[in-house]
Design an enzyme around this catalytic site. Sequence first.
Site, short mmCIF file in Angstrom:
data_model
loop_
_atom_site.label_atom_id
_atom_site.label_comp_id
_atom_site.label_asym_id
_atom_site.label_seq_id
_atom_site.Cartn_x
_atom_site.Cartn_y
_atom_site.Cartn_z
N ASP A 1 76.87 17.90 -20.94
CA ASP A 1 76.32 16.65 -21.44
C ASP A 1 77.04 15.46 -20.81
O ASP A 1 78.24 15.54 -20.49
CB ASP A 1 76.45 16.57 -22.96
N HIS B 1 73.82 19.06 -15.25
CA HIS B 1 73.33 18.52 -16.53
C HIS B 1 72.64 19.58 -17.38
O HIS B 1 72.36 19.35 -18.56
CB HIS B 1 72.36 17.37 -16.26
#
Length: 424
Positions: A400, A396
Amino acid sequence: MGTHVIKMPDIGEGIAEVELSQWHVKVGDLVVEDQVLADVMTDKAMVDIPSPVHGKVIALGGQPGEVMAVGSVLISIEVEGAGNLKESAAPAPVKEAAVAVPAKTETPVENKSAAIARPAPACQGPVVAREADERPLASPAVRKHALDLGIQLRLVRGTGPAGRVLHDDLEAYLAQGQSNASAPASAAYAQRHDEEQIQVIGMRRKIAQRMQDATQRAAHFSYVEEIDVTAIEELRAHLNAKHGASRGKLTLLPFLVRALVVALRDFPQMNARYDDEAQVITRLGAVHVGVATQSDVGLMVPVVRHAEARSLWDSAAEISRLANAARHGKASRDELSGSTITLTSLGALGGIVSTPVLNLPEVAIVGVNKIVERPMVVKGQVVIRKMMNLSSSFDHRVVDGMDAALFIQAIRGLLEQPATLFVE
């Protein structure tokens, strides 16, 4: 007589120290030239250390699990003549076995040479282990006697012809305290007090370290998508029927590799490596797909290089070749490094959902669950379809959530409409 001293060899790549994983000899053993003496583990590979001489082992330089500096004394061998007064290093390693970043949690491999076990209590009585559905030979009278005594007949060793259980065998079983009429018991329900300690060394230590490093450094998140693979399975069956004899059988994996290649054209951020120390993301045009493979010594990830330039059968052949090399400990370091994205599959054991661990420094890993037939509603009709989940994980810090979902949905679209895999 003289002494030949073998030092820890320089395995290359600037490595200053390696872990002694396993001895294949002990003090007092006679060895011959080219006999494997020990296994040592680098960050990337398991390496065999062979003997350059004939002789007798007189000293070992370390214990399994010990990290030793290159150039330190590994083993001393008594030889005819003066020995090697210069105490030269060991000859070049003769075999490399892979170590790779794990893509999923695995059950640890028990290193038998490192196991320290507390023995179990001595087995009492004439007990024999049979399969649960195996019917032992015994007369009706013996079977009734066993039932009355609360004895599971399959646990009693028979001393009659062809292993037939006799009345005397039941009495011997009872005499050794294995069962009684008031409290039926068997070896399956006996108390156990044994313990076993397994040292985490060698390949297992590297896997543990890499997995821990991946989960501590990367910000993992997972995304699961359900895919209808009925059409791709029909295509696979058709191609195997038509070309399997001449080109080889296709599994689902080369289709998944092809889907990755095509989807990455629109999502190049997934085919990347993240150097978190330098804070640099490197996106790569070449698609080097790591294919997680289970071996006897742990999880390995051989790499299908330039998957973007391979046909289905070319990918299938390379996957098969690399998997066999990894399983037999013959994959080279080059074959186990350099991947840009990883594909992991539990095959028939794939379950419903998994949460694969990233293969750092990669930023995406695609996990394949098993195919099952389920009733689905298609155009208002309930039909049976072959369904499969993709359980994938992403970093992450780099990827995204929306992009990850769109990427997996792109793979879904390609697999559900397999003609689009080949439309340029």
